[in-house]
Design a protein around this motif. Sequence first.
Motif, PDB file in Angstrom:
ATOM      1  N   PHE A   1     -49.973  27.690 -10.565  1.00 16.32           N
ATOM      2  CA  PHE A   1     -50.390  26.294 -10.622  1.00 16.32           C
ATOM      3  C   PHE A   1     -49.496  25.497 -11.579  1.00 16.32           C
ATOM      4  O   PHE A   1     -49.055  24.389 -11.268  1.00 16.32           O
ATOM      5  N   LEU A   2     -49.226  26.081 -12.746  1.00 15.97           N
ATOM      6  CA  LEU A   2     -48.368  25.402 -13.715  1.00 15.97           C
ATOM      7  C   LEU A   2     -46.975  25.146 -13.142  1.00 15.97           C
ATOM      8  O   LEU A   2     -46.387  24.080 -13.348  1.00 15.97           O
ATOM      9  N   GLY A   3     -46.443  26.137 -12.435  1.00 12.32           N
ATOM     10  CA  GLY A   3     -45.129  25.986 -11.827  1.00 12.32           C
ATOM     11  C   GLY A   3     -45.094  24.857 -10.811  1.00 12.32           C
ATOM     12  O   GLY A   3     -44.152  24.046 -10.796  1.00 12.32           O
ATOM     13  N   PHE A   4     -46.130  24.783  -9.990  1.00 11.89           N
ATOM     14  CA  PHE A   4     -46.176  23.708  -8.990  1.00 11.89           C
ATOM     15  C   PHE A   4     -46.268  22.347  -9.660  1.00 11.89           C
ATOM     16  O   PHE A   4     -45.565  21.401  -9.266  1.00 11.89           O
ATOM     17  N   ILE A   5     -47.137  22.214 -10.641  1.00 11.91           N
ATOM     18  CA  ILE A   5     -47.312  20.932 -11.334  1.00 11.91           C
ATOM     19  C   ILE A   5     -46.011  20.528 -12.028  1.00 11.91           C
ATOM     20  O   ILE A   5     -45.618  19.350 -12.014  1.00 11.91           O
ATOM     21  N   ALA A   6     -45.319  21.493 -12.627  1.00  8.31           N
ATOM     22  CA  ALA A   6     -44.050  21.198 -13.307  1.00  8.31           C
ATOM     23  C   ALA A   6     -43.016  20.680 -12.313  1.00  8.31           C
ATOM     24  O   ALA A   6     -42.311  19.693 -12.586  1.00  8.31           O
ATOM     25  N   ILE A   7     -42.936  21.330 -11.146  1.00  9.89           N
ATOM     26  CA  ILE A   7     -41.988  20.902 -10.114  1.00  9.89           C
ATOM     27  C   ILE A   7     -42.350  19.509  -9.599  1.00  9.89           C
ATOM     28  O   ILE A   7     -41.476  18.643  -9.399  1.00  9.89           O
ATOM     29  N   ALA A   8     -43.650  19.286  -9.394  1.00 10.88           N
ATOM     30  CA  ALA A   8     -44.102  17.978  -8.900  1.00 10.88           C
ATOM     31  C   ALA A   8     -43.785  16.869  -9.902  1.00 10.88           C
ATOM     32  O   ALA A   8     -43.313  15.791  -9.525  1.00 10.88           O
ATOM     33  N   CYS A   9     -44.037  17.131 -11.193  1.00  9.26           N
ATOM     34  CA  CYS A   9     -43.749  16.127 -12.231  1.00  9.26           C
ATOM     35  C   CYS A   9     -42.253  15.837 -12.311  1.00  9.26           C
ATOM     36  O   CYS A   9     -41.840  14.676 -12.472  1.00  9.26           O
ATOM     37  N   LEU A  10     -41.433  16.887 -12.182  1.00  8.85           N
ATOM     38  CA  LEU A  10     -39.984  16.705 -12.215  1.00  8.85           C
ATOM     39  C   LEU A  10     -39.519  15.874 -11.023  1.00  8.85           C
ATOM     40  O   LEU A  10     -38.701  14.942 -11.167  1.00  8.85           O
ATOM     41  N   ALA A  11     -40.062  16.193  -9.850  1.00  9.49           N
ATOM     42  CA  ALA A  11     -39.688  15.455  -8.644  1.00  9.49           C
ATOM     43  C   ALA A  11     -40.106  13.992  -8.739  1.00  9.49           C
ATOM     44  O   ALA A  11     -39.347  13.093  -8.359  1.00  9.49           O
ATOM     45  N   ILE A  12     -41.305  13.736  -9.272  1.00  6.20           N
ATOM     46  CA  ILE A  12     -41.786  12.358  -9.423  1.00  6.20           C
ATOM     47  C   ILE A  12     -40.886  11.570 -10.370  1.00  6.20           C
ATOM     48  O   ILE A  12     -40.554  10.400 -10.119  1.00  6.20           O
ATOM     49  N   SER A  13     -40.454  12.225 -11.460  1.00  7.70           N
ATOM     50  CA  SER A  13     -39.578  11.531 -12.414  1.00  7.70           C
ATOM     51  C   SER A  13     -38.206  11.250 -11.821  1.00  7.70           C
ATOM     52  O   SER A  13     -37.585  10.234 -12.123  1.00  7.70           O
ATOM     53  N   LEU A  14     -37.725  12.114 -10.935  1.00 10.05           N
ATOM     54  CA  LEU A  14     -36.395  11.944 -10.347  1.00 10.05           C
ATOM     55  C   LEU A  14     -36.351  10.827  -9.312  1.00 10.05           C
ATOM     56  O   LEU A  14     -35.314  10.178  -9.135  1.00 10.05           O
ATOM     57  N   VAL A  15     -37.468  10.596  -8.615  1.00  7.86           N
ATOM     58  CA  VAL A  15     -37.479   9.567  -7.562  1.00  7.86           C
ATOM     59  C   VAL A  15     -37.828   8.197  -8.113  1.00  7.86           C
ATOM     60  O   VAL A  15     -37.880   7.213  -7.359  1.00  7.86           O
ATOM     61  N   ASN A  16     -38.071   8.111  -9.433  1.00  8.51           N
ATOM     62  CA  ASN A  16     -38.342   6.822 -10.086  1.00  8.51           C
ATOM     63  C   ASN A  16     -39.498   6.054  -9.445  1.00  8.51           C
ATOM     64  O   ASN A  16     -39.443   4.824  -9.284  1.00  8.51           O
ATOM     65  N   GLY A  17     -40.513   6.785  -9.044  1.00  6.32           N
ATOM     66  CA  GLY A  17     -41.719   6.137  -8.519  1.00  6.32           C
ATOM     67  C   GLY A  17     -41.595   5.601  -7.109  1.00  6.32           C
ATOM     68  O   GLY A  17     -42.428   4.801  -6.679  1.00  6.32           O
ATOM     69  N   HIS A  18     -40.585   6.018  -6.356  1.00  2.00           N
ATOM     70  CA  HIS A  18     -40.449   5.558  -4.968  1.00  2.00           C
ATOM     71  C   HIS A  18     -41.674   5.998  -4.172  1.00  2.00           C
ATOM     72  O   HIS A  18     -41.988   7.187  -4.096  1.00  2.00           O
ATOM     73  N   PRO A  19     -42.396   5.046  -3.555  1.00  5.75           N
ATOM     74  CA  PRO A  19     -43.685   5.376  -2.923  1.00  5.75           C
ATOM     75  C   PRO A  19     -43.600   6.412  -1.818  1.00  5.75           C
ATOM     76  O   PRO A  19     -44.553   7.158  -1.585  1.00  5.75           O
ATOM     77  N   VAL A  20     -42.466   6.477  -1.097  1.00  6.44           N
ATOM     78  CA  VAL A  20     -42.337   7.432   0.006  1.00  6.44           C
ATOM     79  C   VAL A  20     -42.441   8.872  -0.496  1.00  6.44           C
ATOM     80  O   VAL A  20     -42.983   9.747   0.183  1.00  6.44           O
ATOM     81  N   VAL A  21     -41.948   9.127  -1.699  1.00  9.73           N
ATOM     82  CA  VAL A  21     -42.006  10.461  -2.286  1.00  9.73           C
ATOM     83  C   VAL A  21     -43.131  10.566  -3.305  1.00  9.73           C
ATOM     84  O   VAL A  21     -43.834  11.583  -3.367  1.00  9.73           O
ATOM     85  N   PHE A  22     -43.322   9.504  -4.076  1.00  8.28           N
ATOM     86  CA  PHE A  22     -44.290   9.529  -5.167  1.00  8.28           C
ATOM     87  C   PHE A  22     -45.719   9.749  -4.675  1.00  8.28           C
ATOM     88  O   PHE A  22     -46.443  10.606  -5.202  1.00  8.28           O
ATOM     89  N   LEU A  23     -46.143   9.013  -3.652  1.00  7.02           N
ATOM     90  CA  LEU A  23     -47.533   9.100  -3.191  1.00  7.02           C
ATOM     91  C   LEU A  23     -47.888  10.469  -2.619  1.00  7.02           C
ATOM     92  O   LEU A  23     -48.936  11.028  -2.961  1.00  7.02           O
ATOM     93  N   PRO A  24     -47.034  11.068  -1.760  1.00  5.88           N
ATOM     94  CA  PRO A  24     -47.358  12.428  -1.288  1.00  5.88           C
ATOM     95  C   PRO A  24     -47.412  13.453  -2.413  1.00  5.88           C
ATOM     96  O   PRO A  24     -48.289  14.328  -2.427  1.00  5.88           O
ATOM     97  N   LEU A  25     -46.480  13.353  -3.377  1.00  9.14           N
ATOM     98  CA  LEU A  25     -46.484  14.281  -4.504  1.00  9.14           C
ATOM     99  C   LEU A  25     -47.713  14.095  -5.379  1.00  9.14           C
ATOM    100  O   LEU A  25     -48.296  15.061  -5.866  1.00  9.14           O
ATOM    101  N   LEU A  26     -48.102  12.833  -5.567  1.00  9.47           N
ATOM    102  CA  LEU A  26     -49.301  12.554  -6.348  1.00  9.47           C
ATOM    103  C   LEU A  26     -50.533  13.119  -5.656  1.00  9.47           C
ATOM    104  O   LEU A  26     -51.397  13.731  -6.299  1.00  9.47           O
ATOM    105  N   TYR A  27     -50.599  12.952  -4.345  1.00  9.16           N
ATOM    106  CA  TYR A  27     -51.720  13.492  -3.574  1.00  9.16           C
ATOM    107  C   TYR A  27     -51.776  15.013  -3.699  1.00  9.16           C
ATOM    108  O   TYR A  27     -52.849  15.593  -3.931  1.00  9.16           O
TER     109      TYR A  27
END
Length: 208
Positions: A82-108
């Motif tokens: 679980f920690l690994g997934f959350i870490a990857i998701a947080c990293l991906a969210i930071s890299l896309v700078n909040g772009h909704p196409v990527v940010f919203l699915p990752l947030l979900y």
Amino acid sequence: MRGLFAIDGNIYNYMLKLYEVMVLNLLFIIASLPIITIGAALTALYDVTLKMQVGIEKEMTRSFVKSFRKNGMQATKIWLTFLGFIAIACLAISLVNGHPVVFLPLLYLSVLVVGTLPYTFSLVATFENKTGVMMRNGLMLAMQHVPHTLIMISIAGLLCLYLPIYQRWLLLPVIMLGFSLTAVIQSHFIFGILVKLVGEEEVTDRET
């Protein structure tokens, strides 16, 4: 008046339950201190709080410690995943700078993963199965019971994040009760779901 404070009276029983929840909260905090053991601590916590639903949480400290030791290896594997997934998701969210196409699915997906935690560790505490099966079943339960999942996430967020951060005067009560009280409330929903799926005996008969 004496009846209220009698050893079998309502006030005594409420105070006893409050004491038990405080002790359980302390056990969880101590068991979680190495961080890597949080998964095992959560499993032991849900083990006890699920049994509280039917009043069979005898020798609470012993049950917590025994469950922590028995399920520690499997629970730690799940926790690290679980920690690994959350870490990857947080990293991906930071890299896309909040772009909704990527940010919203990752947030979900991140919310779904967080919502899966109570189910998964409750399953580990209650049943014996392979780690992958436990995680898959926990995810399925979270997706099949979205209203319950959202309620449980909200309760955890309120008691463990919002109150200690934004209501500083409640910091001490939250430290003393927050984690175990959250688990007790969540276990009320989880117990009902598991009983409907497999029956009460299957949920309560496993030794801890």
